[in-house]
Design a protein around this motif. Sequence first.
Motif, PDB file in Angstrom:
ATOM      1  N   ALA A 147       2.310   1.255   7.034  1.00 58.55           N
ATOM      2  CA  ALA A 147       1.632   0.480   6.232  1.00 58.55           C
ATOM      3  C   ALA A 147       2.241   0.016   4.942  1.00 58.55           C
ATOM      4  O   ALA A 147       1.954  -1.175   4.352  1.00 58.55           O
ATOM      5  N   LEU A 148       2.867   0.997   4.333  1.00 58.42           N
ATOM      6  CA  LEU A 148       3.387   0.733   3.085  1.00 58.42           C
ATOM      7  C   LEU A 148       4.868   0.050   3.310  1.00 58.42           C
ATOM      8  O   LEU A 148       5.275  -0.878   2.651  1.00 58.42           O
ATOM      9  N   LEU A 149       5.375   0.238   4.658  1.00 58.67           N
ATOM     10  CA  LEU A 149       6.652  -0.611   4.839  1.00 58.67           C
ATOM     11  C   LEU A 149       6.265  -2.221   4.915  1.00 58.67           C
ATOM     12  O   LEU A 149       7.132  -2.952   4.423  1.00 58.67           O
ATOM     13  N   ALA A 150       5.042  -2.257   5.305  1.00 62.74           N
ATOM     14  CA  ALA A 150       4.425  -3.865   5.469  1.00 62.74           C
ATOM     15  C   ALA A 150       4.444  -4.292   4.066  1.00 62.74           C
ATOM     16  O   ALA A 150       4.905  -5.558   3.876  1.00 62.74           O
ATOM     17  N   ARG A 151       3.976  -3.525   3.259  1.00 63.83           N
ATOM     18  CA  ARG A 151       3.936  -4.143   1.871  1.00 63.83           C
ATOM     19  C   ARG A 151       5.249  -4.368   1.279  1.00 63.83           C
ATOM     20  O   ARG A 151       5.344  -4.950   0.172  1.00 63.83           O
ATOM     21  N   VAL A 152       6.303  -3.456   1.485  1.00 59.13           N
ATOM     22  CA  VAL A 152       7.447  -3.570   0.992  1.00 59.13           C
ATOM     23  C   VAL A 152       8.314  -4.836   1.649  1.00 59.13           C
ATOM     24  O   VAL A 152       8.798  -5.540   0.592  1.00 59.13           O
ATOM     25  N   VAL A 153       8.327  -4.956   2.869  1.00 59.65           N
ATOM     26  CA  VAL A 153       9.152  -5.874   3.410  1.00 59.65           C
ATOM     27  C   VAL A 153       8.252  -7.007   4.067  1.00 59.65           C
ATOM     28  O   VAL A 153       9.133  -7.749   4.440  1.00 59.65           O
ATOM     29  N   TRP A 162       9.389  -2.042  13.828  1.00 58.67           N
ATOM     30  CA  TRP A 162       8.822  -0.930  14.666  1.00 58.67           C
ATOM     31  C   TRP A 162       8.894  -1.322  16.155  1.00 58.67           C
ATOM     32  O   TRP A 162       9.063  -0.503  16.896  1.00 58.67           O
ATOM     33  N   PHE A 163       8.569  -2.600  16.383  1.00 63.47           N
ATOM     34  CA  PHE A 163       8.403  -3.072  17.896  1.00 63.47           C
ATOM     35  C   PHE A 163       9.555  -3.197  18.352  1.00 63.47           C
ATOM     36  O   PHE A 163       9.763  -3.195  19.835  1.00 63.47           O
ATOM     37  N   THR A 164      10.627  -3.380  17.816  1.00 68.22           N
ATOM     38  CA  THR A 164      11.964  -3.678  18.521  1.00 68.22           C
ATOM     39  C   THR A 164      12.901  -2.645  18.146  1.00 68.22           C
ATOM     40  O   THR A 164      13.854  -2.314  18.973  1.00 68.22           O
ATOM     41  N   LEU A 178      13.923  -3.873   1.026  1.00 66.40           N
ATOM     42  CA  LEU A 178      13.681  -2.385   1.388  1.00 66.40           C
ATOM     43  C   LEU A 178      14.539  -1.867   0.308  1.00 66.40           C
ATOM     44  O   LEU A 178      14.199  -0.735  -0.116  1.00 66.40           O
ATOM     45  N   ILE A 179      15.558  -2.355  -0.286  1.00 65.71           N
ATOM     46  CA  ILE A 179      16.341  -1.698  -1.249  1.00 65.71           C
ATOM     47  C   ILE A 179      16.661  -2.604  -2.547  1.00 65.71           C
ATOM     48  O   ILE A 179      16.357  -3.740  -2.188  1.00 65.71           O
TER      49      ILE A 179
END
Length: 263
Positions: A147-153, A162-164, A178-179
Amino acid sequence: MKYEDILFEVRDRVAHIRINRPDVMNAFRAQTVDELIHAIGEAGWNREIGAIVLGGAGDHAFCTGGDQTGHTDGGYGGRGTIGLAIEQLQTTIRDVPKVVIARVQGYAIGGGNVLVTVCDLAVASERAIFGQVGPKVGSVDPGFGTALLARVVGEKRAREMWFTCRRYTAGQALSMGLINTVVGHEALDNEIDRLCAEIVEKSPTALAIAKQSFNADSESIRAIGALGFQSLALFYDTAESKEGVNAFLEKRRPAFRAPKGAR
């Protein structure tokens, strides 16, 4: 606490904490996570420290997530919902009133990619590689790592990661947010030192308030993660998840779906 899995050093009012398991690409076991929680907490609440740098020992890996050799009997053998106190580690990074900077010199895969996501800032070498691996080994991070990754990227890119389970270069990680910075490999520590020098001369109270203000917008993810990790603990007891771990350890392609007619 006596540290065995991490290195801890303070210089110029900056705490440098590194996972010291280069023989397993700085994958963490339960003890590693407990030591990181302790060290980040000690540094984070020390008024003499102005910033924290989180990294990995050696040249090859920042962190590659949970050590699969310790993932047996449905968990990792330590404390916490899944035998790793990973929820506490992630929230400790967010809760301490100090800027936490990820120093990424190599692979940041799986739980390592999640640590980069949770850190306040991230500086990477041009050699750094990022990505998720959970669905390849029968696992997932059902909280900040998704969930936080989705907000970041961004939602689409996070789902793709995640899916691939693809891997991404430092340049790609920079372009998706991301960075913060990519530098030449030999310039990484100089860039980290320069950034820390900027931070430690700022108002510590203002930084602490700013950090928690940023966190407030995504704080609901903590509760979502708590529910998700309970589900993950149940998932780890299934044949499907265990197949992912076994396939990884045996260096073969996992067979998550039974052949037609087998059910």
